[in-house]
Structures are given as C-alpha cells and as structure tokens.
Write a protein that holds these residues in place. Structure first.
Motif, short mmCIF file in Angstrom:
data_model
loop_
_atom_site.label_atom_id
_atom_site.label_comp_id
_atom_site.label_asym_id
_atom_site.label_seq_id
_atom_site.Cartn_x
_atom_site.Cartn_y
_atom_site.Cartn_z
N ALA A 188 0.85 -1.18 0.00
CA ALA A 188 0.00 0.00 0.00
C ALA A 188 0.89 1.23 0.00
N VAL A 189 0.32 2.38 -0.38
CA VAL A 189 1.09 3.62 -0.39
C VAL A 189 0.14 4.78 -0.09
N GLY A 214 -2.17 7.17 -8.05
CA GLY A 214 -2.20 5.77 -7.64
C GLY A 214 -2.16 5.53 -6.15
N PHE A 215 -2.24 6.58 -5.34
CA PHE A 215 -2.21 6.39 -3.89
C PHE A 215 -3.50 5.76 -3.38
N ASP A 216 -3.38 5.02 -2.30
CA ASP A 216 -4.54 4.36 -1.68
C ASP A 216 -5.33 5.32 -0.81
N GLY A 217 -4.67 6.36 -0.31
CA GLY A 217 -5.34 7.28 0.58
C GLY A 217 -4.42 8.41 0.97
N LYS A 218 -4.88 9.20 1.94
CA LYS A 218 -4.19 10.42 2.33
C LYS A 218 -3.92 10.42 3.83
N THR A 219 -2.71 10.81 4.23
CA THR A 219 -2.45 11.03 5.64
C THR A 219 -2.97 12.41 6.02
N LEU A 220 -3.51 12.51 7.24
CA LEU A 220 -4.25 13.70 7.66
C LEU A 220 -3.78 14.18 9.02
N ILE A 221 -3.97 15.49 9.27
CA ILE A 221 -3.59 16.05 10.56
C ILE A 221 -4.77 16.62 11.32
N HIS A 222 -5.97 16.56 10.73
CA HIS A 222 -7.15 17.09 11.44
C HIS A 222 -8.40 16.31 11.04
N PRO A 223 -9.27 16.03 12.00
CA PRO A 223 -10.49 15.26 11.70
C PRO A 223 -11.39 15.89 10.64
N LYS A 224 -11.35 17.22 10.49
CA LYS A 224 -12.26 17.85 9.54
C LYS A 224 -11.94 17.50 8.09
N ARG A 231 -14.36 10.34 0.84
CA ARG A 231 -15.20 10.41 -0.35
C ARG A 231 -14.39 10.28 -1.64
N ILE A 232 -13.28 10.99 -1.71
CA ILE A 232 -12.51 11.02 -2.96
C ILE A 232 -11.77 9.72 -3.20
N PHE A 233 -11.25 9.10 -2.16
CA PHE A 233 -10.48 7.86 -2.35
C PHE A 233 -11.35 6.60 -2.36
N ALA A 234 -12.66 6.75 -2.17
CA ALA A 234 -13.55 5.61 -2.29
C ALA A 234 -13.88 5.36 -3.76
#
Length: 297
Positions: A188-189, A214-224, A231-234
């Motif tokens: 995964a990436v 081609g990324f599977d998802g995004k690392t995040l720093i805030h719940p918002k 939504r976008i990575f689904a």
C-alpha cells in the motif's frame, strides 16, 4: 507480507500523549489511526505517550480501524523502547520514521522479533528524505513484513528546499518513485499531509491528484479533512457499476468459450477483471462499515 485489500482512504495522525484525542478517535470516520510517538510528542512526554497509547489500546473500542504506531528513530534515545513497546501493543503496524536504507527495516524487524512481536505485525516506512526517495525500490523490497510506504512531504520539502505549491510539481518525481516501488512489491502507499487546514478546495484537489497518481489514501492532521478524503479515495458509483459489468461480461465470455471479451466496444482482459475485483472488494468493505456503524465506533 503484501498489503491486504482494505480501505486506507484516510490515515489520521494522533498525538500519542493526548488521551482525549485517542478517546475521540474511537468515534472518527478514519480508516487508519496513526498513534504518534515521534513528531507530535515532546521529548519529556515520550515515555508517558507509550503508557497513554497502551491504556487506549487495552480499553479498545476502535472497531476495525487499522491501528499504526509511529515510533522514534531506532538509533535515537527513544527508538529501542518504542519498538519493544509496539511489539506487545496489539497494534496492526509500526511506522518507522525517515527510512533511507533497507538495513533500517532489518534492524526494526530484528528488534520487534526479539521483543516477541506477532508474525502479522506489519512494518510501514515513512518516505520523507531525498535519500529515501532514491532508495525507494530497495526499501520496498527489504522484507516480507513490509505493508505500506507513507509519504512525508513536509520533511521532504525542507530537504529539497522546495515550495508547497497547489499543483505539487516539486514533489511529483518523489511521489511517482514511491508509488512505483510500492506497486512493484505489492505494498500500500499513502500520500503526504496537506498543511493548510483553511484551504478545503486545495485539499480536495491534492486528494484527487493523489488518487490519479495511484495512492490508496491520504495522511491527515485534522479530523475535519476525513470526509473529503474518504469520499474522494472511495470507488465511485461509476467505477463500481463498470467493474460489475466487466466481471459479468468476462465470466459470460469464459462460459461461452470466447477468447475475446468486449464491453461497450472496449477490450476487457484478465488484468481489467483483477482490478475490477479489487474495486468491488473495497466498495463492499466501505459499504459494510457505513451500514454497520463500524467506522463510527
């Protein structure tokens, strides 16, 4: 250990020393929780953070979220104790910071094993330095225990003397190298964080760019930022419908002994069917989470 097929649309960093944040995480719609012992924890709170994370994981209540613990550098004052802790923590994975060589993975693997880590504990690697990018293939192939590469674009920008632009052109080479290395070894990436929390439009743009790369998802720093990332990575409704269509058509062609499958004039081969099955598997997992309330604790 190649990456399992599971949603990793959103991976939220959580400061390991903040018990309230770890409690709140049980109710957040994150696919992955990265409980941090490194950057988010001050030097005088490192030991306390391990205790706080241990108590949170013992209490449980995180559902089927993937629990990852980011440790400090193994050659530093806190790294060895961090690895020994993670080995017994019950986490799904350990995230190693600033990985630049395969031997960092080997060292961590040996340390985890010596501390009694279970065989299914996955090793994830932060890719956040120029040397790490140049050695992405070496790192991705370092061990069967590897599960994921995680981009650290903030540190990378500092080392590159690069700017954080809306189109992220300064990072395209690095992003591409990591995606190539991850896919070559079945990992995964995850894309790096977006620092401007007052730029929701820009955040959605970089999520779409990450998806396209081609990324599977995004690392995040805030719940918002969880909702747009999820939504976008689904898989979209169109992707799901098309996947079902080509799987059905391919099965029908096989049953009829046809060597060629055409769907709406497009040639469908086994590789398309394999990807369609991956998309449907992800969509089904996401639908189950949402319908059962798993992702909300």
């Amino acid at each position: 250990m190649t990456a399992s097929i599971r949603p990793r649309r959103s991976a939220l960093y959580m400061p390991g020393s903040n018990a309230r944040a770890l409690e709140k995480a049980r109710t957040l719609e994150a696919d992955v929780l990265i409980m941090d012992l490194e950057d988010a924890v001050s030097p005088d709170k490192k030991a306390e953070a391990r205790t706080t994370i241990a108590a949170a994981l013992k209490e449980g209540g995180y559902g089927d979220r993937e629990i990852v613990i980011r440790v400090n550098a193994s050659d530093g004052p806190w790294g060895p104790e961090d690895l020994a802790f993670v080995a017994q923590s019950g986490a799904d994975a350990v995230l190693l910071p600033k990985v630049e060589h395969a031997d960092q993975v080997w060292f961590a693997e040996e340390a985890l094993s010596a501390s009694g880590a279970p065989a299914n504990l996955s090793i994830w690697c932060m890719m956040e330095t120029p040397l790490g990018m140049l050695h992405a293939e070496e790192i991705a192939g370092a061990s069967p225990s590897l599960g994921c590469l995680v981009l650290g674009t903030s540190d990378l920008a500092k080392d590159l003397h690069a700017l954080h632009t809306r189109d992220r052109l300064p990072f395209v080479t690095s992003l591409g190298l990591c995606v190539l290395a991850a896919r070559a070894y079945g990992l995964a990436v995850l894309d790096g964080v977006h620092l401007d929390l007052d730029d929701p439009k820009g955040f959605e743009e970089v999520c779409r760019q990450g998806l396209q790369l081609g990324f599977d998802g995004k690392t995040l720093i805030h719940p918002k930022t969880l909702e747009p990332a999820n939504r976008i990575f689904a898989p979209s409704g169109e992707e799901i419908a098309w996947s079902r269509k080509i799987i059905d058509a391919h099965q029908q062609a096989d049953a009829e002994g046809s060597g060629v499958t055409l769907v709406e004039g497009k040639l469908v081969e086994s590789l398309h069917v394999e990807n369609a099955r991956r998309i449907l598997a992800l969509a089904e997992m996401i639908e189950y989470r949402e319908s059962s309330g798993e992702s909300a604790g």
